[in-house]
Design a protein around this motif. Sequence first.
Motif, PDB file in Angstrom:
ATOM      1  N   SER A  77       0.812  -1.211   0.000  1.00  0.00           N
ATOM      2  CA  SER A  77       0.000   0.000   0.000  1.00  0.00           C
ATOM      3  C   SER A  77       0.851   1.269   0.000  1.00  0.00           C
ATOM      4  O   SER A  77       0.385   2.341  -0.407  1.00  0.00           O
ATOM      5  CB  SER A  77      -0.952   0.011   1.206  1.00  0.00           C
ATOM      6  OG  SER A  77      -0.216   0.007   2.417  1.00  0.00           O
ATOM      7  N   TYR A  87      -3.882  -6.410  -2.906  1.00  0.00           N
ATOM      8  CA  TYR A  87      -3.212  -5.554  -1.927  1.00  0.00           C
ATOM      9  C   TYR A  87      -3.752  -4.128  -1.878  1.00  0.00           C
ATOM     10  O   TYR A  87      -3.191  -3.287  -1.182  1.00  0.00           O
ATOM     11  CB  TYR A  87      -1.705  -5.532  -2.201  1.00  0.00           C
ATOM     12  CG  TYR A  87      -1.086  -6.912  -2.197  1.00  0.00           C
ATOM     13  CD1 TYR A  87      -0.896  -7.608  -1.007  1.00  0.00           C
ATOM     14  CD2 TYR A  87      -0.714  -7.534  -3.390  1.00  0.00           C
ATOM     15  CE1 TYR A  87      -0.344  -8.886  -0.998  1.00  0.00           C
ATOM     16  CE2 TYR A  87      -0.161  -8.813  -3.392  1.00  0.00           C
ATOM     17  CZ  TYR A  87       0.023  -9.479  -2.193  1.00  0.00           C
ATOM     18  OH  TYR A  87       0.563 -10.738  -2.183  1.00  0.00           O
ATOM     19  N   GLY A  88      -4.804  -3.854  -2.621  1.00  0.00           N
ATOM     20  CA  GLY A  88      -5.468  -2.555  -2.501  1.00  0.00           C
ATOM     21  C   GLY A  88      -4.718  -1.370  -3.064  1.00  0.00           C
ATOM     22  O   GLY A  88      -4.907  -0.242  -2.597  1.00  0.00           O
ATOM     23  N   VAL A  89      -3.868  -1.592  -4.073  1.00  0.00           N
ATOM     24  CA  VAL A  89      -3.152  -0.506  -4.724  1.00  0.00           C
ATOM     25  C   VAL A  89      -3.866  -0.196  -6.039  1.00  0.00           C
ATOM     26  O   VAL A  89      -3.730  -0.946  -7.004  1.00  0.00           O
ATOM     27  CB  VAL A  89      -1.679  -0.872  -4.999  1.00  0.00           C
ATOM     28  CG1 VAL A  89      -0.953   0.288  -5.669  1.00  0.00           C
ATOM     29  CG2 VAL A  89      -0.974  -1.263  -3.703  1.00  0.00           C
TER      30      VAL A  89
END
Length: 330
Positions: A112, A140-142
């Motif tokens: 992140s 991973y929410g990027v």
Amino acid sequence: RPRVGSNDLMSDLRLSMALEHYDRHVPFVDGTVRPNGIEAQVLIVGQDGRGGRRHERMLLNREFDVCELSLGSYVMARARGEDLNAIPVFPRRLFSQSQMYMNTDSDIESPSDLIGKRVALRSFQTTLSVLAKGDLGHEYGVPLDGVTWVTTADEPVSFDPPKGITIERMDGRKLGDALVQGEVSAFLSPRPPQPYLDGAPEVARLFSDPQAEEVGYFKRNGFYPIMHVVAIKQSILDRDPWVALSLMSAFDEAKRVWSAYLDDPNWSRLAFGRQWLEEERRLLGPDPWPYGVAANRANLERFVQYEYEQGLIPEPLSMADLFTASTLDT
């Protein structure tokens, strides 16, 4: 095989076949495996760093009849109606997590932390680039628009980036050197950057334990991600559709042969190769390299979704869009 030659004698079809020199292709190189009805001219043609440019030569010039090809660029070519087709044989696979490198002075402790940073890719559409960008977003929410993407290579297939996505071109500069100097904070690459191989303290893997990340990925998703596919000129399949299953059978046989190589603990120069093979089977099961559509559907559908989300194709493609009809039930 409905081909005949002069005097009504069966004659093998001569086809050039461009492959990387992997262990799984040795049976073709040494003649142990020969496709039925095909006289294959096996050409060992590399890609990065070895002057081969196999992908570009196939995509731009149709230089080979059969070619190990980047999945990312192949999907784009199919979406644009190019005269290529493929069989569901996948000679190269990689997890993305081991291929993510960072500058150790960039204050990156987790994926992140890449948000707001400049991240290098050789090209936006390279298969590893597509996979890594997609994995960073989904796992991973990027977000794709949360990073400035920096490339150095021409894109083999043209495309228009999605709105809000920033892609910068860095000419005349090696991305590994840019990583050391902090000009980019991370580098997603299918091969380690040279400074990493040289032990430069400024470069480290993004994940401190990439194998653990990859095993977790495999357990969540059930596949070892595909990198390459075996593509064939459409004109050959139009004329001789039997070629698809002949080649697929040959790759199946080559897989059986090269898998048996590994029974010799000294087949590889790696001293602990046999132990690592047994560990891989314990973690990933007996065959993380399956061929055929059914065993790879989830993998392929996810990759196609990544390409769609990244603006590389205008709409998702089906398995029938990607593979010749005779192989869809494999």
